[in-house]
Design a protein around this motif. Structure first.
Motif, PDB file in Angstrom:
ATOM      1  N   LEU A  77    -110.961  17.934  -8.474  1.00 52.58           N
ATOM      2  CA  LEU A  77    -111.933  17.430  -9.440  1.00 52.58           C
ATOM      3  C   LEU A  77    -112.692  18.574 -10.107  1.00 52.58           C
ATOM      4  N   SER A  78    -112.942  19.653  -9.388  1.00 51.00           N
ATOM      5  CA  SER A  78    -113.686  20.789  -9.962  1.00 51.00           C
ATOM      6  C   SER A  78    -112.952  21.383 -11.156  1.00 51.00           C
ATOM      7  N   SER A  79    -111.647  21.617 -11.013  1.00 49.04           N
ATOM      8  CA  SER A  79    -110.874  22.191 -12.123  1.00 49.04           C
ATOM      9  C   SER A  79    -110.849  21.238 -13.322  1.00 49.04           C
ATOM     10  N   SER A  82    -126.015  20.674 -20.051  1.00 51.01           N
ATOM     11  CA  SER A  82    -127.446  20.701 -19.752  1.00 51.01           C
ATOM     12  C   SER A  82    -127.797  19.571 -18.792  1.00 51.01           C
ATOM     13  N   GLY A  83    -128.705  19.885 -17.864  1.00 49.25           N
ATOM     14  CA  GLY A  83    -129.176  18.871 -16.930  1.00 49.25           C
ATOM     15  C   GLY A  83    -128.180  18.563 -15.836  1.00 49.25           C
ATOM     16  N   TRP A  84    -128.501  17.474 -15.116  1.00 48.47           N
ATOM     17  CA  TRP A  84    -127.656  17.051 -14.003  1.00 48.47           C
ATOM     18  C   TRP A  84    -126.646  15.994 -14.462  1.00 48.47           C
ATOM     19  N   VAL A  85    -125.409  16.118 -13.964  1.00 53.83           N
ATOM     20  CA  VAL A  85    -124.332  15.165 -14.243  1.00 53.83           C
ATOM     21  C   VAL A  85    -123.651  14.824 -12.923  1.00 53.83           C
ATOM     22  N   TYR A  86    -123.691  13.536 -12.587  1.00 52.79           N
ATOM     23  CA  TYR A  86    -122.994  13.056 -11.373  1.00 52.79           C
ATOM     24  C   TYR A  86    -121.660  12.450 -11.800  1.00 52.79           C
ATOM     25  N   ARG A 115    -114.050  10.556  -4.484  1.00 52.63           N
ATOM     26  CA  ARG A 115    -114.494  11.943  -4.559  1.00 52.63           C
ATOM     27  C   ARG A 115    -115.638  12.031  -5.564  1.00 52.63           C
ATOM     28  N   ILE A 116    -116.676  12.838  -5.218  1.00 51.21           N
ATOM     29  CA  ILE A 116    -117.849  12.996  -6.083  1.00 51.21           C
ATOM     30  C   ILE A 116    -118.076  14.473  -6.378  1.00 51.21           C
ATOM     31  N   ALA A 117    -118.771  14.697  -7.492  1.00 50.38           N
ATOM     32  CA  ALA A 117    -119.112  16.072  -7.879  1.00 50.38           C
ATOM     33  C   ALA A 117    -120.425  16.048  -8.657  1.00 50.38           C
ATOM     34  N   PHE A 118    -121.183  17.164  -8.558  1.00 50.10           N
ATOM     35  CA  PHE A 118    -122.435  17.320  -9.292  1.00 50.10           C
ATOM     36  C   PHE A 118    -122.333  18.578 -10.169  1.00 50.10           C
ATOM     37  N   GLY A 134    -124.148  23.099 -16.598  1.00 54.47           N
ATOM     38  CA  GLY A 134    -122.804  23.617 -16.856  1.00 54.47           C
ATOM     39  C   GLY A 134    -122.127  24.230 -15.661  1.00 54.47           C
ATOM     40  N   GLN A 135    -122.731  24.167 -14.471  1.00 54.65           N
ATOM     41  CA  GLN A 135    -122.130  24.741 -13.265  1.00 54.65           C
ATOM     42  C   GLN A 135    -121.865  23.633 -12.248  1.00 54.65           C
ATOM     43  N   ILE A 136    -120.676  23.658 -11.645  1.00 55.33           N
ATOM     44  CA  ILE A 136    -120.311  22.681 -10.618  1.00 55.33           C
ATOM     45  C   ILE A 136    -120.901  23.146  -9.298  1.00 55.33           C
ATOM     46  N   VAL A 137    -121.851  22.377  -8.781  1.00 53.84           N
ATOM     47  CA  VAL A 137    -122.548  22.796  -7.568  1.00 53.84           C
ATOM     48  C   VAL A 137    -122.072  22.032  -6.331  1.00 53.84           C
ATOM     49  N   LEU A 138    -121.353  20.935  -6.507  1.00 54.40           N
ATOM     50  CA  LEU A 138    -120.877  20.165  -5.353  1.00 54.40           C
ATOM     51  C   LEU A 138    -119.600  19.436  -5.724  1.00 54.40           C
ATOM     52  N   ASP A 139    -118.611  19.514  -4.837  1.00 59.72           N
ATOM     53  CA  ASP A 139    -117.360  18.765  -4.965  1.00 59.72           C
ATOM     54  C   ASP A 139    -116.952  18.348  -3.557  1.00 59.72           C
ATOM     55  N   ALA A 140    -117.110  17.062  -3.254  1.00 56.37           N
ATOM     56  CA  ALA A 140    -116.882  16.609  -1.879  1.00 56.37           C
ATOM     57  C   ALA A 140    -116.213  15.240  -1.898  1.00 56.37           C
ATOM     58  N   ALA A 141    -115.545  14.942  -0.786  1.00 58.10           N
ATOM     59  CA  ALA A 141    -114.885  13.645  -0.610  1.00 58.10           C
ATOM     60  C   ALA A 141    -115.786  12.736   0.207  1.00 58.10           C
ATOM     61  N   LEU A 142    -115.802  11.466  -0.161  1.00 52.48           N
ATOM     62  CA  LEU A 142    -116.566  10.483   0.581  1.00 52.48           C
ATOM     63  C   LEU A 142    -115.822  10.113   1.864  1.00 52.48           C
ATOM     64  N   PRO A 143    -116.541   9.887   2.958  1.00 56.75           N
ATOM     65  CA  PRO A 143    -115.869   9.496   4.209  1.00 56.75           C
ATOM     66  C   PRO A 143    -115.262   8.095   4.084  1.00 56.75           C
ATOM     67  N   LEU A 144    -113.952   8.015   4.188  1.00 59.14           N
ATOM     68  CA  LEU A 144    -113.269   6.740   4.023  1.00 59.14           C
ATOM     69  C   LEU A 144    -113.322   5.888   5.274  1.00 59.14           C
ATOM     70  N   THR A 145    -113.429   6.524   6.448  1.00 58.79           N
ATOM     71  CA  THR A 145    -113.359   5.765   7.697  1.00 58.79           C
ATOM     72  C   THR A 145    -114.661   5.043   7.998  1.00 58.79           C
ATOM     73  N   SER A 146    -115.779   5.608   7.606  1.00 56.35           N
ATOM     74  CA  SER A 146    -117.054   4.974   7.918  1.00 56.35           C
ATOM     75  C   SER A 146    -117.344   3.857   6.933  1.00 56.35           C
ATOM     76  N   ARG A 147    -118.141   2.880   7.371  1.00 56.38           N
ATOM     77  CA  ARG A 147    -118.518   1.766   6.530  1.00 56.38           C
ATOM     78  C   ARG A 147    -120.009   1.809   6.218  1.00 56.38           C
ATOM     79  N   ASN A 148    -120.472   3.045   5.972  1.00 56.63           N
ATOM     80  CA  ASN A 148    -121.879   3.191   5.627  1.00 56.63           C
ATOM     81  C   ASN A 148    -122.139   2.977   4.144  1.00 56.63           C
TER      82      ASN A 148
END
Length: 593
Positions: free
Chosen positions: A67-69, A85-89, A95-98, A102-116
């Protein structure tokens, strides 16, 4: 390919900050114009842009894995500061990214096994009628959290919720069940129920908006969705997940098609070719509907096709394209009489071609190996009702083709029925053939036939015959008269006659003419015999007299029961004229001897 979504939440922005030309061109350029369909929704506040896309599976996998690329390419092609400019979710599947300035500060996968997280397992109904107040029943996990809320989106807008969602009882302890009421506008297409948690997007579930009869058939898929999501047996559940994916794919594809139709109806016939639905995807929708015996959905799809909303693909016309699908053959193989009758009687609203037959599906349409639906039914056990439908088409093509239409091996449908011992099929069609033949007319050339005789003419003896060239008798208007004794007498006379003599003799001709002289309204038409009876040999005089008297008696008694005095008089006149003619002819023969 499949339908999914990309969610952007842009903090601190409003629609006035949108780049010139809108966001759609930038997103299409970012994805290399690969989406075959795109639909977006914008919510006020900080802008939440939800983009539903239909992409190839490999493209979705690429977006999720890296997702980052992918977001870096979006930032690179942007000509303004809207994305920088500003924050973009951003969320793509699980998968989520922030992005910050203009800079990607987070790229992570959501836990699929948990039901939170909040998740939607099923929605009922999955199809609703236009302009209807509906209460959706939403089942899933963590739907009743204070931080979670349900949203309903349809055709670019979010529908207002009419009341607070009520928590209902569920059979499973972990599964929550919510009631979500709202009013559906008068727009056919596809909508989405979405769940949002902590202000961030969660899961979604699609539904169809169409005519009531179409919705009733599509709703038969609801049980398959619930069984796949909430089954305790993991093996059974994994098998049913494939069915659920097919159901969701059908809802999405049907939704894209209905949306295309809606867009084309709103456009002023400009650039309509860009909104044509691909034939390959339409074919899949048609086959899926045929496999579920959905008559209303099939008719809806055919109407959409002939309204010009679907391309013809490699075919020269959509008519050839739909005929190549073999819909009537498929309906026959599924033994669905209602579908067979629908197809045989389907007529497009718009004429196919000028001067051509508007009937599209015929029972003599040829399939592989020269087999027609009639051949398939004739060789299948327990298909008498299908044969009855195929031989009851509006043009009576099935009845005519039963004995004449041959496959590549030279066999007719009747030959197939004989080979399989389906004699009930043969009898069924033969009765229809005879019924068609009985609707004709018999023409007897009888000169000098009086057309009208009233009571005054009878009393004055003033009978003025009117010369007619023929005397026509409609077969369906002739009511047969049961004659037991005359038939036995005739049989006895025939058995005593010389075999060289003709079987047609005067008493039989008299009875035929007497019966034929009475029409359906009970009015008599009395033809003068004249020279019409001067053909054929006589039986012996005494035998002939007995048969004449017996036939006359039956006719007279029948007419007296109907209180038809005029007709009785005409029969008596026929008998008298025949007797005089017989005596005259007999005297001439004695003189010749």
């Amino acid at each position: 390919s499949r339908t999914d979504r990309i969610v952007f939440k842009l903090f601190g922005k409003d629609p006035n900050h949108f780049p010139n030309g809108g966001l759609r061109p930038q997103i299409l350029n970012w994805l290399s114009h690969s989406p075959t369909d795109i639909e977006s929704y914008i919510r006020p506040g900080c802008i939440i842009l939800t983009v539903y896309l239909r992409l190839e599976e490999s493209t979705w996998q690429e977006l999720q894995d890296d997702l980052s690329s992918s977001l870096s390419r979006l930032l690179a092609i942007s000509d303004d500061a809207f994305w920088r400019s500003g924050w973009v979710y951003t969320r793509v599947q699980h998968r989520i990214a922030f992005i910050y300035n203009g800079q990607i500060v987070l790229d992570a996968a959501l836990p699929l096994t948990s039901r939170n997280h909040s998740w939607i397992g099923s929605v009922t109904p999955i199809a609703v009628s236009v302009s209807e107040k509906v209460q959706f029943i939403v089942k899933g996990y963590n739907l009743s959290r204070p931080t979670a809320r349900l949203l309903c989106a349809l055709e670019g807008k979010y529908l207002p919720q009419e009341a607070t969602s009520d928590l209902l009882d569920s059979e499973h302890k972990e599964i929550q069940c919510l009631a979500f009421p709202c009013s559906v506008p008068d727009i056919a297409g596809r909508g989405f129920l979405e769940v949002e948690d902590h202000g961030l997007s969660g899961d979604f579930f699609p539904f169809i908006v169409a005519e009531q009869d179409v919705c009733l058939e599509i709703r038969t898929l609801e049980s398959a969705v619930e069984a796949s999501e909430f089954s305790d047996d993991s093996l059974v559940s994994s098998d049913k997940m494939g069915m659920k994916n097919q159901v969701l794919n059908f809802i999405h594809e049907m939704g894209w098609l209905l949306r295309r139709c809606s867009l084309r109806s709103r456009l002023s016939h400009t650039d309509l070719n860009s909104e044509i639905f691909p034939l390959t995807r339409f074919r899949w929708l048609m086959e899926f509907s045929m496999d579920h015996d959905w008559c209303a959905v099939v008719k809806k799809l055919l109407d959409v096709l002939f309204d010009g909303n679907v391309g013809s693909g490699e075919y020269s016309s959509v008519e050839l394209a739909v005929l190549d699908m073999g819909l009537l053959h498929r309906a026959v193989r599924r033994r669905c009489r209602q579908m067979v009758e629908l197809l045989l009687r389907y007529v497009p609203k718009q004429p196919i071609k000028k001067g051509s037959d508007r009937v599209l599906f015929r029972p003599d349409v040829v399939g592989p190996a020269g087999l027609t639906p009639l051949h398939i039914v004739a060789s299948s056990d327990g298909s008498e009702n299908l044969l009855d439908a195929l031989t009851d088409d509006p043009g009576l093509v099935g009845v005519k083709a039963w004995k004449t239409l041959r496959d590549d091996a030279g066999s007719t449908p009747e030959d197939y029925a004989y080979l399989r011992g389906h004699y009930s099929y043969i009898n069924l069609v033969q009765k229809k053939i005879e019924k068609i033949a009985d609707t004709g007319h018999v023409v007897l050339d009888i000169p000098n036939v009086p057309t009208d005789i009233n009571s005054n003419q009878k009393q004055n003896g003033n009978l003025k015959p009117t010369k007619l060239s023929s005397f026509q008798i409609g077969k369906t208007n002739v009511r047969p008269i049961k004659m037991q004794r005359p038939c036995i007498a005739c049989d006895q006379q025939l058995s005593c006659r010389n075999s060289s003599l003709s079987l047609v003799y005067r008493p039989t001709m008299l009875s035929i003419l007497a019966i034929a002289a009475i029409d359906r309204k009970g009015q008599a038409k009395a033809p003068r015999l004249g020279n019409a009876l001067d053909r054929g040999p006589y039986c012996e005089e005494g035998q002939e007299r007995n048969v004449i008297n017996t036939t006359r008696g039956v006719c007279v008694r029948t007419l007296q029961q109907q209180n038809n005095r005029d007709a009785v008089f005409e029969i008596e006149m026929l008998s008298f004229m025949f007797t005089v003619k017989r005596m005259t002819t007999s005297g001439k023969r004695k003189q010749q001897r």
